[in-house]
Design an enzyme around this catalytic site. Structure first.
Site, PDB file in Angstrom:
ATOM      1  N   ASP A   1      -2.050   5.390  -5.444  1.00  0.00           N
ATOM      2  CA  ASP A   1      -2.374   4.556  -4.286  1.00  0.00           C
ATOM      3  C   ASP A   1      -2.551   3.116  -4.739  1.00  0.00           C
ATOM      4  O   ASP A   1      -3.587   2.749  -5.287  1.00  0.00           O
ATOM      5  CB  ASP A   1      -3.656   5.082  -3.632  1.00  0.00           C
ATOM      6  CG  ASP A   1      -4.021   4.333  -2.360  1.00  0.00           C
ATOM      7  OD1 ASP A   1      -3.272   3.404  -1.989  1.00  0.00           O
ATOM      8  OD2 ASP A   1      -5.034   4.676  -1.741  1.00  0.00           O
TER       9      ASP A   1
ATOM     10  N   ASP B   1       0.828  -1.206   0.000  1.00  0.00           N
ATOM     11  CA  ASP B   1       0.000   0.000   0.000  1.00  0.00           C
ATOM     12  C   ASP B   1       0.860   1.254   0.000  1.00  0.00           C
ATOM     13  O   ASP B   1       1.438   1.624   1.029  1.00  0.00           O
ATOM     14  CB  ASP B   1      -0.918  -0.008   1.228  1.00  0.00           C
ATOM     15  CG  ASP B   1      -1.922   1.139   1.215  1.00  0.00           C
ATOM     16  OD1 ASP B   1      -2.114   1.751   0.143  1.00  0.00           O
ATOM     17  OD2 ASP B   1      -2.512   1.418   2.269  1.00  0.00           O
TER      18      ASP B   1
END
Length: 403
Positions: A308, A99
């Site tokens: 992201d 992430d």
């Protein structure tokens, strides 16, 4: 590459003799701590010199270890990308979401009375000889973020929540993180700050043990790797649905991306969103028609999107999304239909994935990136494909994040 020796070689004689066509000479070898050495320090005791020797040996060992460039395999799990690392001593393997939109590295830990279901065995910190909970007095406790808490009885506690409502709470600790390398030998990073979750819930699949935060903050795995990463990492994400293929998460010198077709765009900084990798999109094109992207937003410093890897879809500003998606829809000859899951807006009927699509290009600052069909469309059901974009307000804290 020259080897480093703790010995100084001084040539004491330069007299050469030819014997049967071969030459030989002698060299006096002087230890660096010998009185004959120019590095000799008469004020040091034998024990000082021994300590210095050990220190140099340890530093050399670390320098040699850096020659093994760290890398970790990544796997596609229904749109999430999982990275394989190991935690603790002995190393315990975990699969966690890679992430770039968050910092903390955490995994579910035993005992876990409020954990989501995971199929793989859960990390047991009591079985790791290098696991230590961070005390409240340690400066490392500040890395747990603004939602952290602390008590002298339990030590430092982290608490993190995500835009989709998922969360994790637990002990903030240090332990050894181990991953693979380009040489095939494992590389260990001792005293890495990690979260040991005892209360985790949300949209996690059962294949996921936790999250490996790769953001820009100090608790991210990247800065914690120090010189081994040099602050650099790269990845190549396989298409959704191609679960048989894996890719690599590369660090340090191996993270360099080069070659024909390579383009780059500057990463912006943001005081408000300092964990994110913020970029600037100038426009997006469909065929020969260019659509100007909204100007820089509250991200600051000329940025209007974030990258992201923990968010599957590309989220675009609502008004821009409507214009952009309509242009693509008008350029293809497929019949419109509904998304059976009711997540996506622009969906079409097709019996194969070999349909014609217009050229779609994202115009980043200084870099034009053409998108392939699999970057633009995703198959959501048999004979149904949808645009892999959604409209959203782009505000942090919602489940929708631009790009």
């Amino acid at each position: 590459m020259a080897l480093i020796f703790s010995l100084i070689f001084l040539i004491s004689s330069a007299v050469f003799a030819a014997v049967n066509g071969e030459y030989g000479f002698s060299v006096e070898m002087i230890h660096r701590d010998s009185p004959k050495s120019p590095m000799y320090n008469p004020s040091e005791t034998h024990y000082h010199r021994l300590a210095n020797t050990l220190r140099r040996s340890i530093l050399l060992n670390k320098a040699v270890a850096l020659l093994d460039t760290a890398e970790a395999p990544m796997f596609n799990d229904r749109g999430e990308y999982l990275v394989e690392v190991s935690l603790g001593t002995p190393p315990f393997p975990i699969l966690a979401i890679a992430d770039t939109g968050s910092d903390i590295v955490w995994t579910q830990c035993q005992p876990c009375p409020k954990c989501y279901e995971q199929t793989a065995p859960m990390f047991d910190p009591s079985k790791s000889s290098t696991y230590k909970i961070i005390p409240c007095s340690s400066p490392s406790c500040a890395l747990a973020g603004q939602e952290r808490s602390c008590s002298d009885r339990s030590g430092c506690q982290y608490s993190i929540s995500y835009g989709d409502g998922s969360h994790s709470n637990g002990d903030f600790a240090v332990d050894t993180v181990t991953m693979g390398s380009t040489s095939g030998r494992p590389v260990a990073f001792p005293r890495t700050v990690v979260g040991c979750g005892h209360d985790s819930a949300g949209t996690f699949s059962t294949n996921v043990s936790g999250i490996v935060g790769l953001g820009r903050g100090p608790a991210s795995l990247v800065p914690q790797m120090g010189a081994a990463s040099g602050g650099k990492f790269s990845y190549c994400l396989t298409p959704i649905g191609d679960s048989a293929e894996s890719s690599k998460l590369n660090f340090g010198s191996n993270a360099q991306v080069a070659g024909s077709g390579t383009v780059s765009t500057p990463i912006k900084t943001s005081d408000r969103f300092n964990s994110f990798y913020s970029l600037n999109i100038e426009a997006m094109s469909v065929g020969g028609k260019r659509f100007e992207f909204p100007a820089a937003s509250a991200l600051g410093d000329g940025a209007n999107v974030i990258i992201d890897s923990g968010t599957t879809l590309t989220i675009l500003p609502t008004e821009f999304y409507s214009t952009f998606a309509t242009a693509i829809s008008d350029s293809i000859s497929l019949e419109r239909t509904e998304d059976p899951n009711q997540f996506l807006d622009f969906c079409f009927k097709t019996t194969n994935l070999d349909f014609e699509v217009p050229s779609v290009t994202v115009h980043f600052e200084g870099a034009d990136v053409p998108l392939r069909r699999e970057n633009v469309f995703v198959m959501v059901a048999e004979n149904v494909v949808c645009l892999a974009f959604r409209g959203g307000d782009g505000q942090r804290g919602s489940s929708e994040r631009w790009l």
